[in-house]
Write an enzyme that holds these catalytic residues in place. Sequence first.
Site, mmCIF file in Angstrom:
data_model
loop_
_atom_site.group_PDB
_atom_site.id
_atom_site.type_symbol
_atom_site.label_atom_id
_atom_site.label_comp_id
_atom_site.label_asym_id
_atom_site.label_seq_id
_atom_site.Cartn_x
_atom_site.Cartn_y
_atom_site.Cartn_z
ATOM 1 C CG ASP A 170 -10.574 -0.504 -1.262
ATOM 2 O OD1 ASP A 170 -9.635 -1.132 -0.745
ATOM 3 O OD2 ASP A 170 -10.717 0.729 -1.118
ATOM 4 C CG ASP B 201 -2.116 -0.839 1.113
ATOM 5 O OD1 ASP B 201 -2.637 -0.942 0.009
ATOM 6 O OD2 ASP B 201 -2.540 -1.412 2.132
ATOM 7 C CG HIS C 86 -11.280 2.226 5.717
ATOM 8 N ND1 HIS C 86 -10.883 3.288 4.947
ATOM 9 C CD2 HIS C 86 -10.366 1.245 5.516
ATOM 10 C CE1 HIS C 86 -9.767 2.969 4.309
ATOM 11 N NE2 HIS C 86 -9.442 1.735 4.639
#
Length: 467
Positions: free
Chosen positions: A245, A63, A173
Amino acid sequence: MDVDLGKLFFCGFDDFNEEAREVIQKYRPAGVLIYPGVLSKEYLFLDFMNFLSRNGRFIVSSDHEGGQLEVLKYVPSFPGNLAAGKVDPVFTGRYCEMAGRIMNTLGFNMVFAPVLDLLSEKGSAVVDLRSFGSDPEVVASHGMEACMGYFKGGVIPCIKHFPGHGKTADDSHYLLPTVNASFEELWREDLLPFRRIFQSRVKTAVMTAHVKYPAVDDLPATLSKKLITEVLREKLNFKGLVLSDAMEMKAISENFSVEEAVRFFIEAGGNMILLDNFRDLPVYYESLKKLIEDGSIERGKVERSIKIVDEYLSALENRFNSGLIAEVAERAIECTRMRKELLGREVVLLVPSNKNLSPADTTGDDYDLIPEVAKRFFKVRDVIRYDIEAGPDDVDGELIFDFVVNASKNEQVLQAHLSLPSDRTIYFIIRNPFDAKFFPGRSVVITHSTKPISVYKSFQHLLGRCS
């Protein structure tokens, strides 16, 4: 086809242990995302890379974007995309090429970057410094340079988050965000950087956004056939790899079941399901298998996705990487015979004091990590630090690991080590291999190194886990 289903998964690993090894060997995920839990322990990272190099081809990513999100200590810290967006895009390209070369040398062949989301005054902190700015043209220019830089450096960029996460104040998230923009506005602004990069034909992958765009579809982009197939595939003519994702993010996991998420994503035209936690792979794998078997997912879509993944796997460089360091550590270890039944007992560690023995010596800090490494394999009852120049005091325990440093150069120190109970002590000769001859008939491991990776490999060797 079942044997290839693992190719449709990209799994995050926050640790590298026997469970991780078993998951990879059983399910064969094509994608491996390495998280700070592994990266922060260099010996784990090196062993993981060595394991991957021995077990086939993988897309290995991180990431590390530079700036707000940095996970690789080997890549110099960068001011980040927002700062880069204020200068000539050539600097972005140069940084990304440099970072890419370092990543490639370590063993990475993909990076989940650059971020192409636009900065919005009312946007979320999940974007902020990760954005090159608010101007679509600026983001497009820097995004293009970033992609070319990474590719020159030897890693494939994965641009994100399609079709744009910047216009929402919410963080996917934690919940499912909504962007209330018309498709015309998205096309003119958020999609412009993606369009420019696709037109350049530089090789990339695309990561979708867990964001809902009601003007286009009621489903979030990750699960939307309209956005993935009709917009990304057909209107933008992108033929490459599409990743979700992480599916465990609450935007998806709290609104859709595992089966729904898998079915919608694959049917929408997505290729690889990203999982934040590799421990979730069995559930998602079995769901995919069941959906194919009962006809809920077209086999043709699965076969096309596998073909796309194979194309990316075949395009990756197959080269030596940092895993060779673990290979050297493993091959250098020498052991005498020892009683394996001892290894199930609680361990007392005798660890040298943190001291360099010469101005040309930086090994003292290595000793500080011995307890951490040992606790990955054994139940440690006590850790006793001893003075290198005096040797250990008398100690009792069911099993004693004594780490020996240049004992043969000091008679007092040597006798202190020899006074330990010979039937319950394993001596780790970690510096001077000539020390070993002073321990005849005793259990001895010679690492030829003080480095944590060598100590780590010596424990694996004792437990029969080395090849």
